[in-house]
Design an enzyme around this catalytic site. Structure first.
Site, PDB file in Angstrom:
ATOM      1  N   HIS A  35      27.981  43.692  70.738  1.00  0.00           N
ATOM      2  CA  HIS A  35      28.178  42.448  71.364  1.00  0.00           C
ATOM      3  C   HIS A  35      28.602  41.282  70.530  1.00  0.00           C
ATOM      4  O   HIS A  35      27.848  40.861  69.713  1.00  0.00           O
ATOM      5  CB  HIS A  35      26.973  41.918  72.127  1.00  0.00           C
ATOM      6  CG  HIS A  35      26.411  43.078  72.896  1.00  0.00           C
ATOM      7  ND1 HIS A  35      25.464  44.154  72.409  1.00  0.00           N
ATOM      8  CD2 HIS A  35      26.273  43.320  74.258  1.00  0.00           C
ATOM      9  CE1 HIS A  35      24.981  44.643  73.547  1.00  0.00           C
ATOM     10  NE2 HIS A  35      25.404  44.314  74.757  1.00  0.00           N
ATOM     11  N   ASP A 162      20.709  33.546  78.788  1.00  0.00           N
ATOM     12  CA  ASP A 162      20.187  33.266  80.271  1.00  0.00           C
ATOM     13  C   ASP A 162      19.309  34.474  80.591  1.00  0.00           C
ATOM     14  O   ASP A 162      18.614  34.321  81.350  1.00  0.00           O
ATOM     15  CB  ASP A 162      21.572  33.316  81.063  1.00  0.00           C
ATOM     16  CG  ASP A 162      22.456  32.189  80.496  1.00  0.00           C
ATOM     17  OD1 ASP A 162      22.331  31.156  80.790  1.00  0.00           O
ATOM     18  OD2 ASP A 162      23.708  32.633  79.983  1.00  0.00           O
ATOM     19  N   GLY A 163      19.731  35.512  79.981  1.00  0.00           N
ATOM     20  CA  GLY A 163      18.913  36.747  80.564  1.00  0.00           C
ATOM     21  C   GLY A 163      17.311  36.574  80.159  1.00  0.00           C
ATOM     22  O   GLY A 163      16.772  37.022  80.887  1.00  0.00           O
ATOM     23  N   HIS A 265      30.991  38.970  76.724  1.00  0.00           N
ATOM     24  CA  HIS A 265      29.642  39.313  76.378  1.00  0.00           C
ATOM     25  C   HIS A 265      29.553  40.448  75.510  1.00  0.00           C
ATOM     26  O   HIS A 265      28.693  40.559  74.416  1.00  0.00           O
ATOM     27  CB  HIS A 265      28.626  39.601  77.597  1.00  0.00           C
ATOM     28  CG  HIS A 265      27.807  40.479  77.635  1.00  0.00           C
ATOM     29  ND1 HIS A 265      26.483  39.894  77.291  1.00  0.00           N
ATOM     30  CD2 HIS A 265      27.261  41.768  77.354  1.00  0.00           C
ATOM     31  CE1 HIS A 265      25.394  40.697  77.026  1.00  0.00           C
ATOM     32  NE2 HIS A 265      26.016  41.984  77.131  1.00  0.00           N
ATOM     33  N   GLU A 414      -0.177  39.475  82.763  1.00  0.00           N
ATOM     34  CA  GLU A 414      -0.514  40.755  81.986  1.00  0.00           C
ATOM     35  C   GLU A 414       0.675  41.066  80.859  1.00  0.00           C
ATOM     36  O   GLU A 414       0.521  41.292  79.724  1.00  0.00           O
ATOM     37  CB  GLU A 414      -0.626  41.958  82.816  1.00  0.00           C
ATOM     38  CG  GLU A 414      -2.049  41.941  83.733  1.00  0.00           C
ATOM     39  CD  GLU A 414      -1.732  40.972  85.053  1.00  0.00           C
ATOM     40  OE1 GLU A 414      -0.453  40.677  85.454  1.00  0.00           O
ATOM     41  OE2 GLU A 414      -2.600  40.825  85.819  1.00  0.00           O
ATOM     42  N   HIS A 464     -11.861  49.757  84.408  1.00  0.00           N
ATOM     43  CA  HIS A 464     -11.739  49.965  85.716  1.00  0.00           C
ATOM     44  C   HIS A 464     -10.572  51.094  85.775  1.00  0.00           C
ATOM     45  O   HIS A 464      -9.482  51.189  86.516  1.00  0.00           O
ATOM     46  CB  HIS A 464     -11.252  48.922  86.508  1.00  0.00           C
ATOM     47  CG  HIS A 464     -12.380  47.674  86.635  1.00  0.00           C
ATOM     48  ND1 HIS A 464     -12.708  47.078  85.739  1.00  0.00           N
ATOM     49  CD2 HIS A 464     -12.984  47.370  87.646  1.00  0.00           C
ATOM     50  CE1 HIS A 464     -13.786  46.417  85.985  1.00  0.00           C
ATOM     51  NE2 HIS A 464     -13.749  46.255  87.311  1.00  0.00           N
ATOM     52  N   HIS A 476      -5.879  49.477  93.288  1.00  0.00           N
ATOM     53  CA  HIS A 476      -6.509  49.413  91.954  1.00  0.00           C
ATOM     54  C   HIS A 476      -6.799  50.500  91.255  1.00  0.00           C
ATOM     55  O   HIS A 476      -7.354  50.406  90.083  1.00  0.00           O
ATOM     56  CB  HIS A 476      -7.813  48.220  92.046  1.00  0.00           C
ATOM     57  CG  HIS A 476      -7.363  46.943  92.529  1.00  0.00           C
ATOM     58  ND1 HIS A 476      -6.636  46.605  93.614  1.00  0.00           N
ATOM     59  CD2 HIS A 476      -7.910  45.715  91.905  1.00  0.00           C
ATOM     60  CE1 HIS A 476      -6.532  45.314  93.565  1.00  0.00           C
ATOM     61  NE2 HIS A 476      -7.263  44.734  92.687  1.00  0.00           N
TER      62      HIS A 476
HETATM   63  C1  TPP Z   1      15.255  43.699  80.423  1.00  0.00           C
HETATM   64  C2  TPP Z   1      16.612  43.922  80.144  1.00  0.00           C
HETATM   65  N1  TPP Z   1      17.471  44.048  81.256  1.00  0.00           N
HETATM   66  C3  TPP Z   1      18.848  44.459  81.140  1.00  0.00           C
HETATM   67  C4  TPP Z   1      19.260  44.281  79.900  1.00  0.00           C
HETATM   68  C5  TPP Z   1      20.700  44.504  79.754  1.00  0.00           C
HETATM   69  N2  TPP Z   1      21.509  43.392  79.325  1.00  0.00           N
HETATM   70  C6  TPP Z   1      21.629  43.208  77.874  1.00  0.00           C
HETATM   71  S1  TPP Z   1      22.456  41.781  77.727  1.00  0.00           S
HETATM   72  C7  TPP Z   1      22.434  41.421  79.544  1.00  0.00           C
HETATM   73  C8  TPP Z   1      22.901  39.965  79.965  1.00  0.00           C
HETATM   74  C9  TPP Z   1      22.404  38.838  79.211  1.00  0.00           C
HETATM   75  O1  TPP Z   1      22.823  37.685  79.605  1.00  0.00           O
HETATM   76  P1  TPP Z   1      22.661  36.569  78.410  1.00  0.00           P
HETATM   77  O2  TPP Z   1      21.373  36.588  77.857  1.00  0.00           O
HETATM   78  O3  TPP Z   1      23.077  35.421  79.048  1.00  0.00           O
HETATM   79  O4  TPP Z   1      23.609  36.740  77.190  1.00  0.00           O
HETATM   80  P2  TPP Z   1      24.996  36.574  76.902  1.00  0.00           P
HETATM   81  O5  TPP Z   1      25.994  37.422  78.029  1.00  0.00           O
HETATM   82  O6  TPP Z   1      25.159  34.972  76.963  1.00  0.00           O
HETATM   83  O7  TPP Z   1      25.162  36.840  75.651  1.00  0.00           O
HETATM   84  C10 TPP Z   1      21.757  42.395  80.100  1.00  0.00           C
HETATM   85  C11 TPP Z   1      21.648  42.385  81.561  1.00  0.00           C
HETATM   86  C12 TPP Z   1      18.462  44.319  78.775  1.00  0.00           C
HETATM   87  N3  TPP Z   1      18.865  44.496  77.396  1.00  0.00           N
HETATM   88  N4  TPP Z   1      17.101  44.052  78.897  1.00  0.00           N
HETATM   89 MG    MG Z   2      24.515  33.908  78.624  1.00  0.00          MG
END
Ligand code: TPP
Ligand code: MG
Length: 671
Positions: A35, A162-163, A265, A414, A464, A476
């Site tokens: 990336h 963002d993720g 990305h 959790e 539990h 549960h």
């Molecule tokens: C829990 C999870 N779901 C999906 C992914 C796959 N994934 C990796 S990066 C990404 C997008 C992330 O977007 P952002 O955080 O905005 O990163 P940017 O593109 O800006 O570098 C995804 C969906 C992951 N790594 N972890």
């Molecule tokens: Mg982003």
């Protein structure tokens, strides 16, 4: 801020930031995967943070009072590797950068804490790093309260995209941090409005600054390429008594033809694109080539903290020998000798008293022995304190007004709890344990998996643990959870049968620092089955002969937890009919697997029929039932093959046939 402004007005900064960008582009191109966009977008933020703020000593990346730097958007791993290499990490060398994502390299696709000391956290599953950071900040507060500002006083900085912010766990983390006023936690949000599928607003229109504010955070919004704005925002964030979000507007894959697009990305590998981008940067050096002046400027940043580190060492040396030893012991994760003797005494007392207790209640009694001996434990529960029995009177509540408190109300979070515990364990100096219902392992599971992968000592107190919880019903009642945890590499699963095994299980958990332990505990009362005191920790063997067959050994019953007493009752009946029956208590498959073969064969000799009894699914049991070679014994299973039901526990065990009578019938059917 435009590239032209940066070049003209921040030339020194720009060169340093471009070194990160160039290394990221070169390494991704060489690996033909990875990336590029995040390091290219966040390089200005990283440069200002490392140059002006981050307290670290590149030559001693494990210095306990360093600021912690967590890359929650772990796909941008090359940003971290570039920073480590540039500042002079002893481990992340240029060769490691050139071998990005290759077999045996420390520069894995996503950062792995086990690869190099400067990599604080394993990230990549989005949302985890930012949630770990809450635990880092808690651990810092607790340690600062205990050892004073002269010994512990550092910030936790997080990069998140963002993720990370879109993942649900982020809300749990933000809520926890806001409530606890973790003022030394600073999140730098890569606000580039781009994810993999396209623009963020394809899926989300959340006002992120407003969301953080709503949970009690200090919030700023800046241009993430403006060095002065970045510096000023970090300065302001450090002063705030609240956790801080700095939303940094950035351009993903800055300066390339993929800038501000989803294409930016991932891996930018096109040679022309890379050449054009470097030209736009004014970077005319070969692949992996960092000009000497830029490298030495970065190395100066890496050694900037040396004097502070030295001053810290002097202050540490002023502590009494006892305090120093305690600090170092807590950091190492080792337990004091006192613990073993206290557990032994407790076991002796309990084998005489023989209480009928739920193992969750037994667990609390054990904690009352452990917590006063281990001041580093930090307990908690996800809003089930009275059910998980995770508190003891001496702990005190952790909160803004009591940083010495050792019990945390995590709320109904959790996943956030598990991730925060990972952060505490990774920070070091504290030993976290936390509880919820075993069924809600599902809600904590992504972070539990990372405890295992990260090789850290976190203890999960999961109560539990079966249909034995009764009336709350199948929503549960865990059925598949033991199988799922046992399938997880490096997760130690312990399902004790009574108060003695519970004490042994806790002792094992407290001494484990290279992986997590899950204690699987009952709601319902259980008799003491270990009525004869043994100083040795038998649970450490994973399985052992609890009751030997009388006469010719025709059957072996294997059971865990609450079903051990079912096995013992079945044995009585079988022996009464002249069928010699051994009962093996098997609190841990993992520990039994680690015993040498001769011990395993002694406990489970080939020949007698074998029946396992466990109020969960059969998946995985065949290894022990049929033998490791697959044909050592005729075998049966008494357990669950469906979800449970809502009814009193006793009736449920009858309905699902987890009874001594059904066990007897199963054995006889096999003979
Ligand atoms: C829990 C999870 N779901 C999906 C992914 C796959 N994934 C990796 S990066 C990404 C997008 C992330 O977007 P952002 O955080 O905005 O990163 P940017 O593109 O800006 O570098 C995804 C969906 C992951 N790594 N972890
Ligand atoms: Mg982003």
């Amino acid at each position: 801020m435009e590239i032209s402004d940066l070049k003209a007005n921040h030339a020194e900064h720009w060169k340093k930031a471009c070194a990160i960008r160039a290394l990221a582009m070169d390494a991704v191109a060489a690996a033909n995967s990875g990336h590029s966009g995040m390091p290219m977008g966040m390089a200005d933020i990283a440069t200002v943070l490392f140059e002006k703020h981050l307290k670290f000593d590149a030559a001693a990346p494990g210095w306990p009072d360093r600021d912690r730097f967590i890359v929650s958007n772990g796909h941008g791993s090359m940003l971290l590797y570039a920073l480590l290499y540039l500042t002079g990490s002893p481990e992340i060398t240029l060769d490691e950068i050139k071998n990005f994502r290759q077999m045996g390299a420390k520069t894995a696709g996503h950062p792995e804490n086990t690869e190099a000391v400067g990599i604080e956290v394993t990230t990549g599953p989005l949302g985890q790093g930012i949630s770990n950071s809450v635990g880092f900040a808690i651990a810092e507060e607790v340690q600062r309260a205990r050892y004073g500002k002269k010994i512990v006083d550092h910030f936790t900085y997080v990069f998140a995209g963002d993720g990370c912010l879109m993942e649900g766990i982020s809300q749990e983390a933000i809520g926890l941090a806001g409530r606890n006023k973790l003022g030394k936690l600073i999140v730098l949000f890569d606000d580039n409005s781009i994810t993999i599928d396209g623009k963020v607003d394809l899926a989300d229109i959340t006002d992120q600054p407003a969301r953080f504010k709503a949970s009690g955070w200090h919030v700023q919004e800046i241009d993430g390429h403006d060095p002065e704005a970045i510096d000023a925002a970090i300065e302001a964030a450090k002063k705030s008594s609240k956790p801080s979000l700095i939303a940094c507007k950035t351009h993903i894959a800055l300066g390339s033809s993929a800038q501000d697009t989803a294409k930016g990305h991932g891996a930018l590998t096109d040679a022309q694109l890379i050449a054009d981008t470097k030209a736009a940067y004014g970077w005319d050096h070969g692949p992996f080539e960092i000009p000497a002046d830029v490298k030495s400027a970065w190395e100066a940043i890496g050694s900037r903290g040396q004097s502070e580190h030295a001053a810290w060492k002097d202050r540490f040396a002023e502590l009494s020998d006892g305090k120093q030893a305690q600090f170092n012991r807590e950091l190492s994760g080792e337990t004091p000798k006192k613990l073993a003797s206290a557990i032994r005494k407790f076991k002796k007392d309990m084998s005489e008293e023989q209480p009928k207790l739920a193992t969750r209640a037994a667990s609390q009694k054990v904690l009352a022995v452990i917590n006063p001996i281990l001041p580093e434990t930090i307990g908690g529960s996800a809003d089930l304190t009275g059910s998980n029995n995770t508190d003891t009177p001496d702990l005190g509540l952790f909160g803004p007004d009591n940083r010495k408190g050792r019990y945390i109300h995590y709320g109904i979070r959790e996943h956030g709890m598990a991730a925060a515990m990972n952060g505490m364990a990774l920070h070091g100096g504290v030993k976290p344990y936390g509880g919820t219902f075993f069924c809600f392992t599902d809600y904590a599971r992504p972070a539990m998996r990372l405890s295992a992968l990260s090789q850290i000592g976190v203890t999960y107190v999961m109560t539990h643990d079966s249909i034995g919880l009764g009336e709350d019903g199948p929503t549960h009642q865990p059925v598949e959870h033991l199988a799922m945890l046992r399938a997880t590499p490096n997760m130690l699963v312990l399902r004790p049968a009574d108060i003695i095994e519970t004490a042994e299980a806790w002792e094992i958990a407290m001494n484990r620092h290279d992986g997590p332990t899950t204690l699987v505990l009952t709601r319902q009362g259980l008799p003491t089955v270990r009525v004869e005191h043994k100083t040795k920790n038998l649970t450490e063997q994973g399985a052992y002969v609890l009751a030997e067959a009388e006469g010719k050994r025709q059957a072996i019953l294997l059971a865990t937890g609450s079903e051990v007493s079912v096995a013992l009752a079945a044995r009585e009946k079988l022996q009464a009919e002249g069928i010699g029956t051994r009962v093996v208590s098997m609190p841990s498959w993992e520990l039994f697997s680690q015993q040498d073969e001769s011990y395993r064969k002694r406990v489970l000799p080939a020949g007698p029929v074998r029946v396992a009894i466990e109020a969960g699914v059969r998946l995985g049991w065949d290894k022990w039932l049929l033998g490791e070679r697959g044909r050592e014994a005729k075998a049966g299973f008494v357990g669950m093959s469906s979800f449970g039901a809502s009814a009193p526990a006793g009736e449920l065990f009858e309905k699902f046939g987890i009874t001594p009578d059904n066990t007897v019938a199963t054995v006889k059917g096999l003979l």
